[in-house]
Design a protein around this motif. Structure first.
Motif, PDB file in Angstrom:
ATOM      1  N   THR A 190       0.927  -1.247   0.063  1.00 32.10           N
ATOM      2  CA  THR A 190       0.065  -0.058  -0.100  1.00 32.10           C
ATOM      3  C   THR A 190       0.842   1.235   0.030  1.00 32.10           C
ATOM      4  N   VAL A 191       0.436   2.022  -0.824  1.00 37.37           N
ATOM      5  CA  VAL A 191       0.889   3.402  -0.675  1.00 37.37           C
ATOM      6  C   VAL A 191       0.011   4.619  -0.309  1.00 37.37           C
ATOM      7  N   VAL A 192       0.549   5.344   0.662  1.00 36.06           N
ATOM      8  CA  VAL A 192      -0.739   6.249   1.332  1.00 36.06           C
ATOM      9  C   VAL A 192      -0.616   7.612   0.336  1.00 36.06           C
ATOM     10  N   LYS A 193      -1.773   8.108   0.177  1.00 37.37           N
ATOM     11  CA  LYS A 193      -1.859   9.150  -0.855  1.00 37.37           C
ATOM     12  C   LYS A 193      -2.780  10.199   0.141  1.00 37.37           C
ATOM     13  N   ASP A 194      -2.292  11.508   0.004  1.00 37.93           N
ATOM     14  CA  ASP A 194      -3.434  12.587   0.511  1.00 37.93           C
ATOM     15  C   ASP A 194      -4.053  13.151  -0.809  1.00 37.93           C
ATOM     16  N   VAL A 195      -5.365  13.321  -0.647  1.00 36.13           N
ATOM     17  CA  VAL A 195      -6.245  13.763  -1.764  1.00 36.13           C
ATOM     18  C   VAL A 195      -6.436  15.210  -1.212  1.00 36.13           C
ATOM     19  N   LYS A 196      -6.239  16.307  -2.015  1.00 31.57           N
ATOM     20  CA  LYS A 196      -6.443  17.721  -1.735  1.00 31.57           C
ATOM     21  C   LYS A 196      -7.531  18.017  -2.795  1.00 31.57           C
ATOM     22  N   ASN A 197      -8.249  19.229  -2.189  1.00 36.48           N
ATOM     23  CA  ASN A 197      -9.188  19.814  -2.748  1.00 36.48           C
ATOM     24  C   ASN A 197      -8.463  20.968  -3.758  1.00 36.48           C
ATOM     25  N   LYS A 198      -9.232  21.822  -4.538  1.00 37.59           N
ATOM     26  CA  LYS A 198      -8.777  22.677  -5.355  1.00 37.59           C
ATOM     27  C   LYS A 198      -7.995  23.793  -4.701  1.00 37.59           C
ATOM     28  N   LYS A 199      -8.226  24.145  -3.291  1.00 33.74           N
ATOM     29  CA  LYS A 199      -7.274  24.978  -2.593  1.00 33.74           C
ATOM     30  C   LYS A 199      -6.326  24.373  -1.938  1.00 33.74           C
ATOM     31  N   GLY A 200      -6.019  23.153  -2.153  1.00 31.59           N
ATOM     32  CA  GLY A 200      -4.720  22.516  -1.697  1.00 31.59           C
ATOM     33  C   GLY A 200      -4.808  22.047  -0.237  1.00 31.59           C
ATOM     34  N   LYS A 201      -6.085  21.709   0.182  1.00 30.08           N
ATOM     35  CA  LYS A 201      -6.148  21.405   1.488  1.00 30.08           C
ATOM     36  C   LYS A 201      -6.418  19.814   1.494  1.00 30.08           C
ATOM     37  N   VAL A 202      -6.084  19.048   2.294  1.00 36.68           N
ATOM     38  CA  VAL A 202      -6.052  17.744   2.357  1.00 36.68           C
ATOM     39  C   VAL A 202      -7.622  17.306   2.980  1.00 36.68           C
ATOM     40  N   ILE A 203      -8.285  16.563   1.988  1.00 33.26           N
ATOM     41  CA  ILE A 203      -9.717  16.093   2.273  1.00 33.26           C
ATOM     42  C   ILE A 203      -9.581  14.849   2.487  1.00 33.26           C
ATOM     43  N   LYS A 204      -8.828  13.947   2.250  1.00 33.85           N
ATOM     44  CA  LYS A 204      -8.856  12.591   2.873  1.00 33.85           C
ATOM     45  C   LYS A 204      -7.496  11.881   2.520  1.00 33.85           C
ATOM     46  N   THR A 205      -7.268  10.808   3.184  1.00 39.28           N
ATOM     47  CA  THR A 205      -6.158   9.940   2.626  1.00 39.28           C
ATOM     48  C   THR A 205      -6.657   8.770   2.170  1.00 39.28           C
ATOM     49  N   GLU A 206      -5.988   8.420   0.913  1.00 36.36           N
ATOM     50  CA  GLU A 206      -6.366   6.991   0.209  1.00 36.36           C
ATOM     51  C   GLU A 206      -5.218   6.128   0.282  1.00 36.36           C
ATOM     52  N   TYR A 207      -5.571   4.862   0.453  1.00 40.04           N
ATOM     53  CA  TYR A 207      -4.629   3.747   0.482  1.00 40.04           C
ATOM     54  C   TYR A 207      -4.560   3.063  -0.995  1.00 40.04           C
ATOM     55  N   GLU A 208      -3.635   3.209  -1.622  1.00 42.03           N
ATOM     56  CA  GLU A 208      -3.687   2.695  -2.901  1.00 42.03           C
ATOM     57  C   GLU A 208      -2.724   1.396  -3.391  1.00 42.03           C
ATOM     58  N   ASN A 209      -3.191   0.415  -3.994  1.00 41.01           N
ATOM     59  CA  ASN A 209      -2.317  -0.882  -3.948  1.00 41.01           C
ATOM     60  C   ASN A 209      -2.424  -0.988  -5.757  1.00 41.01           C
ATOM     61  N   THR A 210      -1.201  -0.847  -6.232  1.00 36.36           N
ATOM     62  CA  THR A 210      -0.904  -1.205  -7.799  1.00 36.36           C
ATOM     63  C   THR A 210      -0.228  -2.442  -7.744  1.00 36.36           C
ATOM     64  N   TYR A 211      -0.843  -3.342  -8.334  1.00 36.14           N
ATOM     65  CA  TYR A 211      -0.682  -4.802  -8.545  1.00 36.14           C
ATOM     66  C   TYR A 211       0.160  -5.044 -10.027  1.00 36.14           C
ATOM     67  N   ARG A 212       1.420  -4.646  -9.879  1.00 33.31           N
ATOM     68  CA  ARG A 212       2.375  -4.891 -11.098  1.00 33.31           C
ATOM     69  C   ARG A 212       2.151  -6.091 -11.783  1.00 33.31           C
ATOM     70  N   GLY A 213       1.914  -5.965 -13.138  1.00 36.09           N
ATOM     71  CA  GLY A 213       1.944  -7.394 -13.828  1.00 36.09           C
ATOM     72  C   GLY A 213       0.752  -8.198 -13.584  1.00 36.09           C
ATOM     73  N   ALA A 214      -0.250  -7.816 -12.905  1.00 35.07           N
ATOM     74  CA  ALA A 214      -1.372  -8.523 -12.665  1.00 35.07           C
ATOM     75  C   ALA A 214      -2.336  -8.138 -13.894  1.00 35.07           C
ATOM     76  N   TYR A 215      -3.371  -9.130 -13.933  1.00 34.87           N
ATOM     77  CA  TYR A 215      -4.393  -8.938 -14.879  1.00 34.87           C
ATOM     78  C   TYR A 215      -5.565  -8.842 -14.001  1.00 34.87           C
ATOM     79  N   ALA A 216      -6.309  -7.505 -14.257  1.00 33.25           N
ATOM     80  CA  ALA A 216      -7.510  -7.288 -13.240  1.00 33.25           C
ATOM     81  C   ALA A 216      -8.351  -8.243 -12.861  1.00 33.25           C
TER      82      ALA A 216
END
Ligand code: SGN
Ligand code: CA
Length: 569
Positions: A190-216
Motif C-alpha cells: 500500500t502507498v498512502v496518498k493525500d487527496v487535496k481539494n482545489k485549494k490544496g487542503k487535504v480532504i482525505k487519505t487514500e490507500y492505493e495498491n498497484t498490482y504490477r503485472g497482474a491482470y485485473a
C-alpha cells in the motif's frame, strides 16, 4: 507491515494502521442524504435494523461484470462463446429471461442496485454524478444486522464505499493490466496518498495498491478469495465481487490469446441498420465503424500508418499507455499474437464494407476473450465455495451493470432503452432454498436486487425501497405481479456517444419511449413480440392507436408510482 509513502508532492503522511479493518474509513450510518430534491429527502434515513442472531442466514456472493450482453452467455443460448461457470449458476438455480435495468449506464445502474431506488430518487442520474454514500443501501442494512460485508473490483461511484467492512476497488474505470485499487485495508504494497481539494487542503487519505503485472480480472478474483479465506467465520457474509471486464477497451489476458476465433463470424442481421424513422438512433455515436484502430482495435502505428487520424486524435497515445502497463513478457506474448492477426487489416482496408466487418470481428474477438477470462475467474470462486462447504447456504448472483450492443444496429456500448442494452443477464443460485433449473419469464429489474437480498436475510424491506423482492418467485414460484418497467436515461446528446435523453416503459409486449433532448422531442413505440430488434417504430400508426394511448396512461401511472418528475411534451 510496511506502508509505503509515495514520494510525489500530492502524497503525505504515513499513519499507523492495524492489519484489521478500519471502521472509520468505511463511513458511518447516521448521515442525512445531502441531495436537494424533495423526493430524495423523504428517503434519507437508514431505518432501524436489529442485529439478527440466526446462524442459518444465507451468505451472499453478488457477482457483477461490466457491459456483458446476455447474447454472450451460453446459458442464454449464445452461439458466440461458452461460459461454463456462469451457466453453472444458472443450471443449479434460476435464469431470468427477462431481466432489465432502469438506466443503462454504469454508475447509475450500480446506484439503483445498492439503493433499490430509481435514479431520480438516489440522485445518481449519470456517470458524472457522485454517489451519496450516506443514503441507505442494502449492504448497510446487511452489515447493521450482523453480516460481514465486502466489495472488491469495479465500483465507479466516485465516493468511497459505505457499509462495507472491507473494500478494495478499482480506481475509476480501472485498468486491465497492472491495475490500481484503493482500499480501506492496507497491505504490504500500500502507498498512502493525500487527496487535496482545489485549494490544496487535504480532504482525505487514500490507500492505493498497484498490482504490477497482474491482470485485473484475476486480481479481482484473488481479492474475493482472500476475503472469503480470512473472513469472520462467526458471521454470515455478503461479498460484492465486481469485474471490470468486459468493459471497453476489451484487453484479453495474454494467456488466453488464441482461445477465441472470430475470423468467420457473421455480423448480426441488422448490423447495416439505416435508422429509418428513429431520429435518436441516427444521431448516436456508437457505431463499430467509429472505433479507434489503435485503442479499440489494437492495431499498431506501423499497421495503420497514414490511413486514419488515430494518432492526431490522441487515441494512439492512449493505446500506447495501456499497452505500456504490460510487463515485457506480457508484451512479447501480445505482440507475437496480434502482429500475426493484424495482417488481415492490410487485405481489407481498401474495401469499406470488408473493413467494417473486420472491425466487428476484431471487436468481438477482444470482447469475447475478456469474457472468457472472467468466466474462468468466476469458476475459481464457485470452486472455493464448494471446497469449503459453503455452496449450499450461499446465494450466488451473476449479473452485469447493463447489457451491451455486440453489433446489433451496427453498435457497441449501451445507454438506449432498446432491448440489447436495457436487458441485463441475471442468474441466481441458492441450493438450500432455490430449486435448480428454473426459468423465470416475468420481467424483473435491477431495482429489485436490494429488496430481494434484505428479504433473504430476514430484514424487513423499508417502505421507501421501490423494487420488489424476488424471493417468493425463487422459492415458491409465486408469480411476479408488475405490468410495466420504468426506464430513464439522463446523459444526452451533448455527452459521450451522443445518445439523447429519454424515458419510457416496457410491458411484456410493447415499449413506449419518449426522446427529449436538444433539437429532439419524439416518441417511439415497438411491438416487441413481433419486432424484437425494434426496427419498426409504430408510433402514430393507426393500427396501434389504442395500445398507444394505453401505454401513455401506463407511463403516467408508473411515473406517479415512482415519484418521477414530469417531463412536458
Ligand atoms: C468510457 C468509455 C465509453 C463508455 C463509458 C461508460 N470510453 O468513457 O465508451 O460508454 O466509459 O461506461 S473510453 O474511451 O474511455 O473507453 S460505463 O460502463 O462506465 O458506464
Ligand atoms: Ca457498464
Amino acid at each position: 507491515m510496511n506502508i509505503r509513502k509515495n514520494t510525489t508532492a500530492s502524497m503525505g503522511r504515513v499513519i499507523l494502521l492495524s492489519f484489521f479493518i478500519i471502521p472509520v474509513l468505511s463511513g458511518c450510518f447516521s448521515g442525512k442524504n445531502k441531495t436537494t430534491n424533495t423526493v430524495k429527502k423523504e428517503s434519507a434515513e437508514l431505518q432501524d435494523v436489529a442485529k439478527i442472531e440466526n446462524k442459518s442466514r444465507p451468505n451472499i456472493v453478488f457477482i457483477m461484470s461490466d457491459d456483458h450482453s446476455e447474447r454472450a452467455i451460453s446459458a442464454y443460448g449464445s452461439e458466440l462463446i461458452n461460459t461454463p461457470n456462469i451457466d453453472r449458476i444458472a443450471n443449479e438455480g434460476a435464469i431470468f429471461k427477462n431481466s432489465f435495468v432502469a438506466n443503462s449506464i454504469c454508475g447509475p445502474s450500480r446506484a439503483v442496485m445498492l439503493t433499490g431506488k430509481h435514479s431520480h430518487i438516489n440522485g445518481f442520474t449519470d456517470n458524472h454524478s457522485r454517489f451519496d454514500g450516506n443514503q441507505p443501501t442494502y449492504p448497510q442494512y446487511l452489515q447493521k444486522s450482523g453480516y460481514q460485508t465486502a466489495v472488491v473490483g469495479k465500483w465507479h461511484l466516485h465516493s468511497d464505499p459505505v457499509g462495507f467492512d472491507y473494500w478494495e476497488i478499482l480506481r475509476g474505470q480501472g485498468h486491465y493490466y497492472s491495475p490500481e485499487f484503493i482500499t480501506n485495508t492496507p497491505n504490504e504494497i500500500t502507498v498512502v496518498k493525500d487527496v487535496k481539494n482545489k485549494k490544496g487542503k487535504v480532504i482525505k487519505t487514500e490507500y492505493e495498491n498497484t498490482y504490477r503485472g497482474a491482470y485485473a480480472t484475476i486480481k479481482t478474483g484473488d481479492l474475493a478469495l482472500n476475503f472469503l479465506e480470512n473472513r469472520d467465520k462467526s458471521k454470515p457474509f455478503a461479498m460484492i465481487y465486481n469485474h471490470k471486464a468486459p468493459h471497453r477497451n476489451w484487453m484479453p489476458n495474454v494467456d488466453d490469446l488464441g482461445v477465441i476465433d472470430t475470423s468467420n463470424l457473421k455480423v448480426p442481421d441488422n448490423f447495416f441498420d439505416d435508422y429509418e424513422n428513429r431520429p435518436a438512433a441516427k444521431l448516436q455515436e456508437l457505431e463499430v465503424n467509429d472505433m479507434y484502430l489503435s485503442y479499440d482495435l489494437k492495431l499498431t502505428e506501423a499497421d495503420y500508418a497514414g490511413d486514419l487520424a488515430d494518432i492526431s486524435m490522441g487515441w494512439g497515445k492512449q493505446w500506447q499507455a495501456l499497452y505500456g502497463r504490460m510487463t515485457p513478457s506480457q508484451k512479447s506474448k501480445w505482440d507475437a499474437y496480434y502482429q500475426e492477426l493484424n495482417k488481415e487489416y492490410q487485405n481489407v482496408k481498401g474495401d469499406e464494407k470488408a473493413l467494417l466487418v473486420w472491425k466487428y470481428r476484431r471487436y468481438m474477438h477482444d470482447y469475447l476473450s475478456s469474457i472468457y477470462a472472467m468466466d474462468k475467474d468466476i469458476g475459481r470462486v464457485l470452486d472455493y465455495l464448494d471446497e469449503q462447504g459453503l455452496a449450499e447456504n450461499t446465494i450466488v448472483v451473476y449479473t452485469s451493470d447493463q447489457g451491451f450492443y455486440i453489433g446489433e444496429h451496427g453498435w457497441f456500448d449501451k445507454r438506449f432503452m432498446y432491448e440489447e442494452s436495457m436487458r441485463t443477464p441475471l442468474v441466481v443460485r441458492y441450493p438450500a432454498k432455490i430449486k435448480a433449473n428454473q426459468v423465470v419469464n416475468e420481467m424483473v429489474q435491477n431495482l429489485d436486487y436490494a429488496a430481494t437480498f434484505l428479504d433473504f436475510a430476514g430484514i424487513d424491506i423499508p417502505d421507501d425501497i421501490q423494487g420488489i423482492s424476488l424471493k417468493g418467485r425463487l422459492i415458491d414460484q409465486e408469480p411476479i405481479e408488475r405490468d410495466a418497467l420504468y426506464y430513464h436515461y439522463y446523459e444526452g446528446i451533448e455527452k459521450e456517444h451522443k445518445v439523447a435523453k429519454h424515458e419510457g416503459i416496457r410491458t411484456d409486449t410493447h415499449k413506449l419511449i419518449h426522446f427529449k433532448d436538444v433539437g429532439l422531442d419524439h416518441f417511439e413505440l415497438y411491438d416487441i413480440a413481433a419486432d424484437p430488434s425494434e426496427m419498426n417504430n409504430l408510433y402514430g400508426t393507426a393500427s396501434i392507436s389504442k395500445i398507444q394511448s394505453e401505454l401513455h396512461s401506463q407511463l403516467l401511472k408508473v411515473k406517479e408510482q415512482y415519484q418521477a418528475p414530469v417531463i412536458s411534451k
